[in-house]
Structure formats: structure tokens, C-alpha cells
Design a protein around this motif. Structure first.
Motif, PDB file in Angstrom:
ATOM      1  N   GLY A  55      77.324  34.145  39.043  1.00  6.79           N
ATOM      2  CA  GLY A  55      77.654  33.431  40.255  1.00  6.79           C
ATOM      3  C   GLY A  55      76.614  32.363  40.393  1.00  6.79           C
ATOM      4  N   PHE A  56      77.006  31.019  40.459  1.00  3.21           N
ATOM      5  CA  PHE A  56      75.996  29.965  40.429  1.00  3.21           C
ATOM      6  C   PHE A  56      76.097  29.037  41.603  1.00  3.21           C
ATOM      7  CE2 PHE A  56      73.986  30.549  36.424  1.00  3.21           C
ATOM      8  CZ  PHE A  56      74.829  31.432  35.831  1.00  3.21           C
TER       9      PHE A  56
ATOM     10  N   GLU B 290      71.094  26.326  35.883  1.00  7.27           N
ATOM     11  CA  GLU B 290      71.302  27.774  35.851  1.00  7.27           C
ATOM     12  C   GLU B 290      70.075  28.483  36.401  1.00  7.27           C
ATOM     13  OE1 GLU B 290      71.669  31.094  32.358  1.00  7.27           O
ATOM     14  OE2 GLU B 290      73.175  29.493  32.369  1.00  7.27           O
ATOM     15  N   LEU B 291      70.304  29.460  37.265  1.00  9.04           N
ATOM     16  CA  LEU B 291      69.237  30.292  37.824  1.00  9.04           C
ATOM     17  C   LEU B 291      69.467  31.745  37.448  1.00  9.04           C
ATOM     18  CD1 LEU B 291      68.914  29.079  41.552  1.00  9.04           C
ATOM     19  CD2 LEU B 291      67.547  28.350  39.592  1.00  9.04           C
ATOM     20  N   LEU B 292      68.379  32.491  37.419  1.00 12.66           N
ATOM     21  CA  LEU B 292      68.466  33.946  37.274  1.00 12.66           C
ATOM     22  C   LEU B 292      67.818  34.591  38.492  1.00 12.66           C
ATOM     23  CD1 LEU B 292      69.010  36.596  35.796  1.00 12.66           C
ATOM     24  CD2 LEU B 292      66.821  36.290  34.585  1.00 12.66           C
TER      25      LEU B 292
ATOM     26  N   ILE C 243      74.437  30.982  38.778  1.00 10.50           N
ATOM     27  CA  ILE C 243      73.414  31.991  39.074  1.00 10.50           C
ATOM     28  C   ILE C 243      73.776  33.294  38.395  1.00 10.50           C
ATOM     29  CG2 ILE C 243      72.168  33.241  40.870  1.00 10.50           C
ATOM     30  CD1 ILE C 243      73.990  30.624  42.360  1.00 10.50           C
ATOM     31  N   GLN C 244      72.899  33.751  37.559  1.00  9.25           N
ATOM     32  CA  GLN C 244      73.061  35.066  36.961  1.00  9.25           C
ATOM     33  C   GLN C 244      72.265  36.081  37.761  1.00  9.25           C
ATOM     34  OE1 GLN C 244      72.029  34.883  32.828  1.00  9.25           O
ATOM     35  NE2 GLN C 244      73.860  33.742  32.262  1.00  9.25           N
TER      36      GLN C 244
ATOM     37  N   ALA D 127      63.291  23.151  42.965  1.00 10.18           N
ATOM     38  CA  ALA D 127      63.970  22.649  44.156  1.00 10.18           C
ATOM     39  C   ALA D 127      65.246  23.433  44.442  1.00 10.18           C
ATOM     40  CB  ALA D 127      64.283  21.165  44.003  1.00 10.18           C
ATOM     41  N   VAL D 128      66.039  23.690  43.411  1.00  4.03           N
ATOM     42  CA  VAL D 128      67.287  24.406  43.640  1.00  4.03           C
ATOM     43  C   VAL D 128      67.029  25.882  43.920  1.00  4.03           C
ATOM     44  CG1 VAL D 128      67.779  24.919  41.233  1.00  4.03           C
ATOM     45  CG2 VAL D 128      69.665  24.672  42.854  1.00  4.03           C
ATOM     46  N   ALA D 129      66.021  26.450  43.273  1.00  2.19           N
ATOM     47  CA  ALA D 129      65.688  27.850  43.530  1.00  2.19           C
ATOM     48  C   ALA D 129      65.222  28.052  44.968  1.00  2.19           C
ATOM     49  CB  ALA D 129      64.616  28.329  42.553  1.00  2.19           C
TER      50      ALA D 129
END
Length: 350
Positions: free
Chosen positions: A12-13, A42-44, A76-77, A274-276
Motif C-alpha cells: 500500500g503506497f 517507495e517506503l517501508l 508503501i510496503q 520528506a514523504v516519510a
């Protein structure tokens, strides 16, 4: 949205677009007519056991909001497991952009490894805990063993299911809630509390590594008479198997405050800071708080909390700070190697 596996990883991202946007060339430097968004981000999110469903919905909402505002696609993982084990995995090299764990001590451990900057709890409101929870009981339908409060858990023949506090954050909340209950009884003190918790763990037939595993043991495998569970996890299990189980709310429980933060070394390396940060800030928005409440976590936003007030048990709550002097003290005394838990828990003892 895909589910990967570290203990269990879900996809989910969302707000990753911001980091990509920040690392991309400024809009004024792009060729005329170039309307393509910056490359996808992409985030984890490394989290604890019972947050799978929460973050699946939250990630989708964040991704939609982020794309509407930035035209960037974010993914988002999710990685899930016992909070202590998850913290260790990050320390050992799992590259989490953000951690959303069960208790502050586990994030402190990551901070002490050098991956997170000091003072992380001051970066977001409410000590970086955007929602709270507590510990309740799940019992078999009709409550055949008549379990009503903590005192019933030490009776002979009661099978208590709880995870291992050496690996699970939820298990540590369970343990401390039981300890403080005993200490607050007439004539109670630390000696009485130790005796109480020793008897409680004498009724525990198996220690799973995390809260979701313990839920599976109780609900699907049918082991035990009572499960000590996160409030949100109890409601999720009830929704899926309401003909088999029911919730019992004890007279007193602990205010669990699961914290969140970015992993500084990782987001700076990947240029996703920034996105995190935006991803975690979105937890505090009215939309984020609505999602939190729908998944039976207690929201911080007063308006959202009032809207969902009837969804949460009215139970007397105490905090880790007032009862144990904070997580550093509680961890050292009870859960560190050679601490009280190691002294009292004897596998297989009856």
C-alpha cells in the motif's frame, strides 16, 4: 496492494511522492511542457503484529491524497511481527523508512544503534503516538470459565494465552497491566505483584512470538480459555468469529501508546525523508484519525474520539510513566536478560 513477508509484509503506497518530488529537479528547471511527475517513491513501514489491517487502509488513503496533491505515485510496503523482533530486524539491517511500533522502548533501541536521531519523540504530537490502545480479554462464547477480571487469570485450570514479552510489545503491555493490577489490590506491593504474575504465567501453555500469533493460537487453534489482547485486535477477532468468542473488559488496564517515527539514516540515504515525514503526519489528520478509529485504535483527535466514543470500553487506565517510571525502567527491571520475567517464567511448569 500486496502482502510481502518479513514476518508478514503488506503493500500500500502513499506519501512517498514528497521525497521523490524533493529529490527531483525544481519545476522551474524542467523543460517547457514537461508535466511528468517525479519518479515514483517507495517506503517501508516496519510495524508490530496487529496493525496490518489499519495500515492497509491508511496506506491507500495516503497514496490517494498524495497523488492528488503532487501527481506522484507512492508505494508503501508493510512488515509485521512482534515489536521487539521488528526493532531488532531494523537494527540488523531491514531498511525501514518509518517504524510504527508497539512501545517507545523498541524505538529507543533503534535510536541507540545510531539509526534514529535523539529526541525522536518530540518530532510529532503526543510524544509521537498518534493513537492509543489498551489490553482486554477474549474468552470463549458464553464465558464458560466466568472470567471477569485479572484475578480470575491465576485460578487453577485457566489457560491464559499471551505472547512472549521478550519479542512482543503487546506481551509487555499485558505483563505490566497484570503486575500493576496486583500491586493496586489491598495489601498489594511489588512482592505480591511478582507472586501474582508468576501464577499467571504458570497458566500460560505456550508463548507465541507476537500478538497476531497468539490470536491465531486462541481463535483458530482453540487453545486456552482467555486471550490477553490489544483492544483493536480483540475487536477484529470478534468481527470475524463473533459466534465463538466475546470480549471481557477488566476493571483496570494500561494505556498503551504505540509510537511512530522516521528512521533517519534510511530516509536520508534513500532521500525519502520528506514523504516519510508526511506519511506519519497524515496519521494526525482528521482522515487519518477516522481510519485509526475504524480499526479500533483510540484516536487522539478530540472530535473523532467523541464520534467513536461508544466504540471503546470505559475502563480505568494507568500509564507506564506513573506505574513504572517509564519504559527504560520497566524494560531493565522486567524484560532485560535476567530480569523478573526470566526469573519467574519456567516453560512447562504447572
Amino acid at each position: 496492494m500486496k502482502m510481502l513477508k518479513h514476518s508478514a509484509v503488506a503493500g500500500g503506497f502513499a506519501w512517498l511522492l514528497l521525497a521523490a518530488a524533493c529529490s527531483a529537479a525544481p519545476e522551474s528547471n524542467r523543460p517547457a511542457g514537461d508535466t511528468q511527475p517525479a519518479e515514483n517513491v517507495e517506503l517501508l513501514n516496519v510495524s508490530y503484529d496487529p496493525t496490518r489491517e489499519l495500515y492497509q487502509e491508511f496506506n491507500a488513503a495516503f497514496a490517494k491524497d498524495w497523488q492528488a496533491r503532487t501527481k506522484q505515485t507512492v508505494t508503501i510496503q508493510q512488515s509485521h511481527g512482534g515489536a521487539g523482533a521488528q526493532a531488532r530486524a531494523v537494527i540488523d539491517g531491514l531498511e525501514a523508512d518509518v517504524v510504527t511500533l508497539a512501545l517507545a522502548y523498541d524505538i529507543d533501541a533503534i535510536q541507540q544503534s545510531g539509526l534514529i536521531n535523539a529526541g525522536w519523540q518530540s518530532r510529532l504530537p503526543q510524544n509521537s503516538a498518534p493513537y492509543t490502545s489498551t489490553i482486554v480479554f477474549l474468552v470463549r462464547k458464553g464465558n464458560p470459565k466466568g472470567i471477569k477480571d485479572w484475578s480470575d487469570l491465576i485460578k487453577p485450570g485457566i489457560g491464559v494465552i499471551t505472547p512472549n514479552p521478550k519479542t512482543s510489545g503487546g506481551a509487555r503491555w499485558n505483563y505490566l497491566a497484570a503486575w500493576e493490577y496486583a500491586k493496586r489490590q489491598p495489601g498489594g506491593d511489588d512482592t505480591k505483584a511478582r507472586e501474582f504474575v508468576t501464577r499467571l504465567y504458570g497458566n500460560v501453555p505456550v508463548l507465541d512470538s507476537g500478538a497476531r500469533g497468539a490470536t491465531t493460537t486462541f481463535v483458530q487453534r482453540g487453545i486456552g480459555d482467555v486471550l490477553l489482547a490489544w483492544e483493536n485486535e480483540a475487536h477484529l477477532a470478534l468481527a470475524e468469529t463473533k459466534d465463538q468468542i466475546e470480549i471481557v473488559v477488566p476493571s483496570i488496564s494500561i494505556l498503551a501508546e504505540p509510537p511512530v517515527t522516521v528512521v533517519d539514516e534510511v530516509v536520508d540515504k534513500k532521500k525519502t525523508r520528506a514523504v516519510a515525514e508526511a506519511y506519519l503526519q497524515f496519521l494526525y489528520t482528521p482522515e487519518g484519525q477516522e481510519i485509526v478509529a475504524r480499526h479500533h485504535y483510540r484516536p487522539r483527535d478530540e472530535k473523532v474520539a467523541a464520534k467513536y466514543a461508544s466504540s471503546f470500553a470505559d475502563v480505568k487506565l494507568f500509564t507506564i510513566d506513573e506505574a513504572f517510571g517509564g519504559w527504560q525502567n520497566a524494560q531493565k527491571s522486567h524484560f532485560a536478560d535476567g530480569g523478573t520475567f526470566d526469573q519467574i517464567y519456567k516453560p512447562g511448569r504447572k
